[in-house]
Design an enzyme around this catalytic site. Structure first.
Site, PDB file in Angstrom:
ATOM      1  N   CYS A   2       0.685  -1.050  -0.150  1.00  0.00           N
ATOM      2  CA  CYS A   2      -0.037   0.006  -0.149  1.00  0.00           C
ATOM      3  C   CYS A   2       0.907   1.253   0.126  1.00  0.00           C
ATOM      4  O   CYS A   2       1.967   1.366   0.555  1.00  0.00           O
ATOM      5  CB  CYS A   2      -0.895   0.046   1.259  1.00  0.00           C
ATOM      6  SG  CYS A   2      -1.731  -1.457   1.217  1.00  0.00           S
ATOM      7  N   ARG A  27       4.899   0.250  -6.163  1.00  0.00           N
ATOM      8  CA  ARG A  27       4.988  -0.474  -5.106  1.00  0.00           C
ATOM      9  C   ARG A  27       4.071  -1.611  -5.180  1.00  0.00           C
ATOM     10  O   ARG A  27       4.015  -2.601  -4.224  1.00  0.00           O
ATOM     11  CB  ARG A  27       4.415   0.497  -3.927  1.00  0.00           C
ATOM     12  CG  ARG A  27       5.564   1.569  -3.515  1.00  0.00           C
ATOM     13  CD  ARG A  27       4.872   2.750  -2.616  1.00  0.00           C
ATOM     14  NE  ARG A  27       4.663   2.001  -1.334  1.00  0.00           N
ATOM     15  CZ  ARG A  27       5.413   1.957  -0.487  1.00  0.00           C
ATOM     16  NH1 ARG A  27       6.772   2.469  -0.431  1.00  0.00           N
ATOM     17  NH2 ARG A  27       5.303   1.412   1.004  1.00  0.00           N
ATOM     18  N   TRP A  75      -3.016  -2.794  -1.629  1.00  0.00           N
ATOM     19  CA  TRP A  75      -2.747  -4.061  -1.952  1.00  0.00           C
ATOM     20  C   TRP A  75      -3.354  -4.864  -1.156  1.00  0.00           C
ATOM     21  O   TRP A  75      -2.865  -5.063   0.167  1.00  0.00           O
ATOM     22  CB  TRP A  75      -1.037  -4.323  -1.569  1.00  0.00           C
ATOM     23  CG  TRP A  75      -0.588  -5.301  -2.313  1.00  0.00           C
ATOM     24  CD1 TRP A  75      -0.085  -5.633  -3.836  1.00  0.00           C
ATOM     25  CD2 TRP A  75      -0.158  -6.401  -1.641  1.00  0.00           C
ATOM     26  NE1 TRP A  75       0.368  -6.754  -3.861  1.00  0.00           N
ATOM     27  CE2 TRP A  75       0.408  -7.678  -2.361  1.00  0.00           C
ATOM     28  CE3 TRP A  75      -0.112  -6.942  -0.361  1.00  0.00           C
ATOM     29  CZ2 TRP A  75       1.013  -8.495  -2.229  1.00  0.00           C
ATOM     30  CZ3 TRP A  75       0.230  -8.145   0.198  1.00  0.00           C
ATOM     31  CH2 TRP A  75       0.708  -9.125  -0.778  1.00  0.00           C
ATOM     32  N   ASN A 101      -1.414   1.666   5.685  1.00  0.00           N
ATOM     33  CA  ASN A 101      -0.417   0.298   5.100  1.00  0.00           C
ATOM     34  C   ASN A 101      -0.075  -0.524   6.183  1.00  0.00           C
ATOM     35  O   ASN A 101       0.300   0.058   7.452  1.00  0.00           O
ATOM     36  CB  ASN A 101       0.575   1.196   4.585  1.00  0.00           C
ATOM     37  CG  ASN A 101       1.803  -0.009   3.877  1.00  0.00           C
ATOM     38  OD1 ASN A 101       1.565  -1.180   4.085  1.00  0.00           O
ATOM     39  ND2 ASN A 101       3.083   0.513   3.901  1.00  0.00           N
ATOM     40  N   GLY A 102      -0.416  -1.629   6.193  1.00  0.00           N
ATOM     41  CA  GLY A 102       0.138  -2.631   7.374  1.00  0.00           C
ATOM     42  C   GLY A 102      -1.153  -3.462   7.490  1.00  0.00           C
ATOM     43  O   GLY A 102      -2.070  -3.683   6.955  1.00  0.00           O
ATOM     44  N   GLU A 483      18.128 -16.657  -8.467  1.00  0.00           N
ATOM     45  CA  GLU A 483      17.686 -15.467  -9.031  1.00  0.00           C
ATOM     46  C   GLU A 483      17.208 -15.453 -10.496  1.00  0.00           C
ATOM     47  O   GLU A 483      16.204 -14.805 -10.600  1.00  0.00           O
ATOM     48  CB  GLU A 483      19.004 -14.392  -8.859  1.00  0.00           C
ATOM     49  CG  GLU A 483      18.561 -12.922  -9.156  1.00  0.00           C
ATOM     50  CD  GLU A 483      17.447 -12.229  -8.694  1.00  0.00           C
ATOM     51  OE1 GLU A 483      17.021 -12.959  -7.580  1.00  0.00           O
ATOM     52  OE2 GLU A 483      16.856 -11.136  -8.988  1.00  0.00           O
ATOM     53  N   LYS A 487      13.255 -14.259 -11.355  1.00  0.00           N
ATOM     54  CA  LYS A 487      13.061 -13.059 -12.322  1.00  0.00           C
ATOM     55  C   LYS A 487      12.042 -13.732 -13.316  1.00  0.00           C
ATOM     56  O   LYS A 487      11.035 -12.858 -13.472  1.00  0.00           O
ATOM     57  CB  LYS A 487      14.204 -12.858 -13.022  1.00  0.00           C
ATOM     58  CG  LYS A 487      15.374 -11.715 -12.438  1.00  0.00           C
ATOM     59  CD  LYS A 487      15.008 -10.342 -12.201  1.00  0.00           C
ATOM     60  CE  LYS A 487      14.007  -9.903 -11.021  1.00  0.00           C
ATOM     61  NZ  LYS A 487      14.635 -10.014  -9.672  1.00  0.00           N
ATOM     62  N   GLU A 490       8.437 -14.079 -11.464  1.00  0.00           N
ATOM     63  CA  GLU A 490       7.792 -13.009 -10.954  1.00  0.00           C
ATOM     64  C   GLU A 490       7.056 -12.106 -12.307  1.00  0.00           C
ATOM     65  O   GLU A 490       6.067 -11.331 -12.201  1.00  0.00           O
ATOM     66  CB  GLU A 490       8.487 -12.158 -10.243  1.00  0.00           C
ATOM     67  CG  GLU A 490       9.956 -11.315 -10.470  1.00  0.00           C
ATOM     68  CD  GLU A 490      10.360 -10.853  -9.479  1.00  0.00           C
ATOM     69  OE1 GLU A 490       9.734 -10.329  -8.398  1.00  0.00           O
ATOM     70  OE2 GLU A 490      11.461 -10.620  -9.422  1.00  0.00           O
ATOM     71  N   HIS A 506      17.919 -36.985  -8.386  1.00  0.00           N
ATOM     72  CA  HIS A 506      17.341 -37.313  -6.799  1.00  0.00           C
ATOM     73  C   HIS A 506      15.655 -37.034  -7.176  1.00  0.00           C
ATOM     74  O   HIS A 506      15.125 -37.129  -5.999  1.00  0.00           O
ATOM     75  CB  HIS A 506      17.972 -36.795  -5.927  1.00  0.00           C
ATOM     76  CG  HIS A 506      19.439 -37.077  -5.787  1.00  0.00           C
ATOM     77  ND1 HIS A 506      20.089 -38.160  -5.522  1.00  0.00           N
ATOM     78  CD2 HIS A 506      20.472 -36.253  -6.050  1.00  0.00           C
ATOM     79  CE1 HIS A 506      21.207 -38.408  -5.574  1.00  0.00           C
ATOM     80  NE2 HIS A 506      21.667 -37.182  -5.750  1.00  0.00           N
ATOM     81  N   LYS A 606       6.419  -3.919  -4.406  1.00  0.00           N
ATOM     82  CA  LYS A 606       7.900  -3.439  -4.434  1.00  0.00           C
ATOM     83  C   LYS A 606       8.373  -3.536  -2.963  1.00  0.00           C
ATOM     84  O   LYS A 606       9.410  -3.993  -2.855  1.00  0.00           O
ATOM     85  CB  LYS A 606       7.909  -2.106  -4.752  1.00  0.00           C
ATOM     86  CG  LYS A 606       9.518  -1.854  -4.808  1.00  0.00           C
ATOM     87  CD  LYS A 606      10.164  -2.551  -6.093  1.00  0.00           C
ATOM     88  CE  LYS A 606      11.719  -1.927  -6.156  1.00  0.00           C
ATOM     89  NZ  LYS A 606      12.437  -3.199  -6.938  1.00  0.00           N
TER      90      LYS A 606
HETATM   91  C1  AGP Z   1      12.545  -9.462  -6.411  1.00  0.00           C
HETATM   92  O1  AGP Z   1      12.526  -9.081  -7.812  1.00  0.00           O
HETATM   93  C2  AGP Z   1      11.503  -8.835  -5.490  1.00  0.00           C
HETATM   94  N1  AGP Z   1      11.350  -7.512  -5.616  1.00  0.00           N
HETATM   95  C3  AGP Z   1      11.575  -9.441  -4.123  1.00  0.00           C
HETATM   96  O2  AGP Z   1      11.871 -10.902  -4.076  1.00  0.00           O
HETATM   97  C4  AGP Z   1      12.560  -8.566  -3.137  1.00  0.00           C
HETATM   98  O3  AGP Z   1      14.035  -8.637  -3.455  1.00  0.00           O
HETATM   99  C5  AGP Z   1      12.019  -8.895  -1.908  1.00  0.00           C
HETATM  100  O4  AGP Z   1      10.601  -8.548  -1.481  1.00  0.00           O
HETATM  101  C6  AGP Z   1      12.929  -8.264  -0.763  1.00  0.00           C
HETATM  102  O5  AGP Z   1      12.845  -6.940  -0.708  1.00  0.00           O
HETATM  103  P1  AGP Z   1      13.770  -5.924  -0.073  1.00  0.00           P
HETATM  104  O6  AGP Z   1      15.284  -6.100  -0.675  1.00  0.00           O
HETATM  105  O7  AGP Z   1      13.427  -4.567  -0.350  1.00  0.00           O
HETATM  106  O8  AGP Z   1      14.186  -6.150   1.289  1.00  0.00           O
END
Ligand code: AGP
Length: 611
Positions: A2, A27, A75, A101-102, A483, A487, A490, A506, A606
């Site tokens: 949010c 975000r 969100w 937010n929260g 990673e 990528k 997501e 395995h 984000k």
């Molecule tokens: C990856 O592309 C994501 N945005 C996500 O995994 C991100 O790295 C994770 O939420 C951690 O965020 P931060 O580095 O802001 O703590």
């Protein structure tokens, strides 16, 4: 997660709120709304979906006249994303509007008690409880500040709150606990926001709020109170990055722009920290004695930042000849961790606001560990609560999928490993020198990879129509494959898994069938032959292979696979710094071909400020 904005001044608030929300879109959100206090009280507009829907419905804000208001991008956590659950939420009297937010963890208990008092609820959200509770206390005592105090004493959980009350049409109330919130100071107008990107067009004079603090904003100034509600002053921060840094600058997506910015970002994160061939971490306050006395090393993070930690484990264990434990913050915080005095916990976070990471930091700190954080967002909560911070200086990262933050986190962690290794006496001169030389060459080498974008785009076509993709690698290539896989999933919504190549047989190899795309990473020279055996192994089961290797191994690899992309040769510990670039581009072009919303992937945020 949010996003919150607030404005109070002498011009119409709604267009400024909409503009601020637009800058917080990255975000992640599923609905948006604004509340403006005008001559006839509070008017609210909110709607599910993109901000443009809200903007169109209010004629760019013109339908909500008034010089003070709050806005929100939601969100969803409690209740589906719809118009009713969208914020702001209005109290029973219609006098109080709240954005949040929260998560209010005890909302159900509070809701039941309010229902018993005759309150009714329009939404399914936890936030509406705050609006009704404020209403209840305000009706009882007639003093809004006191009502706010009672409400904050009653709620448990995490929150950043923006609140307006029609009886005080010149004020916005704001407070936070475990969720980011900052104040912007202007000339005859003041602002509230979840992060600076919303405010940079209007002011660069910022104060970061801390847990428990309350702010009252008017066009005349901002009054701040500590957690005991005593008036207080706080340090102001000047934001010096340019607005262009938060704009697309001609690129189709922020993600592509940020991929392309990596050579510059890595240069900025490293060059100033290397003087005459020596790593100088002037922002680190640890003495050589304290470094040598480190008992145990932990790296704690979430998502991509955790993947940086995985690369860091391989590198730091080699450099320091000691055990490095890498932990997911969400697991660490509840694991009764064996961490304490003498231990160093390295926290990695782009946003500096990830709730699980923050909670892990506090847990480790409470137990006596020293906290060193690697953070991008200056002044963020994690940065402020750490004993030491190494900033990554990547500039604002807007795309939800991290790219330049990942690269700069890794660059800083490598510098730290070499620096510690030097102080501890575990790194020999040659390793150190070669690594430093390698680090300085990275930006130029990254440019050569970026120049291969058309080839990578072509390769992307091999995966576009598939539902499952596998990434395989060993050692540093395994850490990197985590990673690459994240990528891809997501932003393209293709299911993918990253596997340590040796583990395939395995169990997982049963999933490989005719045409299954496998992205085989074979950049780590000491295990290149093993990587080749695994390529052959999956090929024999019908896999379609895309390989990533170094220039010196490209020809050998090309003989076996369907497509190969190579990166320049460098020191082993730096290979993931280069290897991640083509994997980011591959994911980007696959998502592009599939028509995905690359910068704002579904269900993602984000900055993850809830558990
Ligand atoms: C990856 O592309 C994501 N945005 C996500 O995994 C991100 O790295 C994770 O939420 C951690 O965020 P931060 O580095 O802001 O703590």
């Amino acid at each position: 997660m949010c996003g919150i904005v607030g404005f109070v001044g002498k011009q119409d608030a709604a267009p400024i709120l909409l503009d601020g929300l637009r800058r917080l879109e990255y975000r992640g959100y599923d609905s948006a709304g604004i509340a403006v206090c005008g001559e006839e009280g509070i008017a609210i507009a909110k709607s599910r979906g993109r901000l443009q829907v809200l903007s169109d419905a209010t004629r760019g804000g013109a339908d909500l006249p008034g010089v003070m208001g709050i806005g929100h991008t939601r969100w969803a956590t409690h209740g589906e994303p719809n118009d009713i659950n969208a914020h702001p939420h209005l109290s029973r009297s219609g006098k109080i509007a709240v954005v949040h937010n929260g998560i209010i963890e005890n909302y159900m208990e509070l809701k039941i008690s309010l229902l018993e008092k005759g309150y009714t609820f329009r939404s399914e959200t936890d936030t509406e409880v705050v609006a009704q509770l404020l209403d209840y206390y305000y009706e009882g005592c007639g003093d809004f500040f006191e009502a706010l105090n009672c409400t904050l004493n009653a709620v448990d959980g995490a929150y950043a709150l923006g609140i307006i009350c029609a009886d005080y049409p010149d004020r916005i109330y704001a407070t936070r606990k475990d969720a980011p919130l900052l104040l912007g100071y202007g000339e005859g107008e003041n602002y509230l926001a979840s992060d600076v990107t919303a405010l940079i067009r209007y002011t660069r004079d910022i104060v970061y709020m801390d847990d428990g603090e309350v702010a009252v904003l008017s066009d005349k100034g901002i009054r701040l109170y500590d957690r005991m509600l005593r008036p207080m002053e706080k340090e102001h921060h000047h934001i010096d990055w340019e607005i262009d840094a938060a704009e697309k600058g001609g690129y189709a997506h922020f993600m592509l722009k940020e991929i392309m910015e990596q050579p510059r970002a890595v240069r900025e994160a490293t060059a100033a920290r290397i003087q005459d061939g020596r790593i100088v971490l002037s922002d680190l306050s640890m003495t050589p004695e304290q470094i040598r006395a480190i008992r145990k090393l932990y790296i704690v993070a979430c998502g991509s930042s955790y993947h940086v930690g995985m690369v860091g484990k391989y590198n730091l264990e080699r450099l320091l000849r000691r055990n490095v434990e890498v932990c997911l913050a969400s697991e660490f915080r509840y694991s009764d961790p064996i961490v304490g005095e003498g231990d160093l916990v390295i926290i990695i976070s782009q946003s500096g606001e990830t709730l699980d990471t923050m909670a892990a930091l506090r847990e480790a700190k409470k137990r006596g560990a020293r906290i060193l954080s690697i953070v991008n967002v200056v002044g963020s909560s994690i940065a402020r609560e750490s004993h030491d911070v190494l900033y990554t200086w990547a500039g604002p990262e807007i795309a939800v999928a991290t790219t330049k933050a990942y690269s700069t986190q890794m660059a800083v962690l490598n510098l730290l490993g070499l620096y510690f290794g030097d102080v501890m006496g575990t790194v020999d001169y040659e390793t150190y020198e070669n690594a430093v030389r390698g680090i300085l060459a990275l930006p130029e080498q990254m440019e050569t990879i970026l120049a291969k974008k058309d080839r990578i785009r072509e390769m992307a076509k091999l995966c576009v129509d598939h539902d499952d993709v596998f990434f395989i690698g060993r050692n540093l290539d395994y850490a990197l494959s985590l990673e690459g896989s994240l990528k891809l999933k997501e932003i393209s919504y293709i299911h993918s898994e990253a596997y340590a190549s040796g583990e395939l047989k395995h169990g997982t190899i049963s999933l490989i069938e005719d045409g299954t795309p496998v992205i085989a990473l074979g950049t780590y020279a000491p295990l290149f032959d093993k990587a080749m055996s695994n390529v052959v192994e999956v090929q024999a089961r019908g896999a379609k292979l895309i390989a990533l290797t170094t220039d010196s191994h490209a020809a050998a690899m090309a003989e076996r696979v369907d497509a190969v992309i190579s990166i320049p040769d460098t020191e082993a510990m730096l290979l993931p710094q280069l290897g991640v670039v083509p994997l980011q581009m591959l994911a980007y072009y696959i998502a592009l071909e599939r028509g995905c919303d690359i910068d704002k992937p579904r269900n993602l945020a984000k900055s993850v400020t809830v558990e």
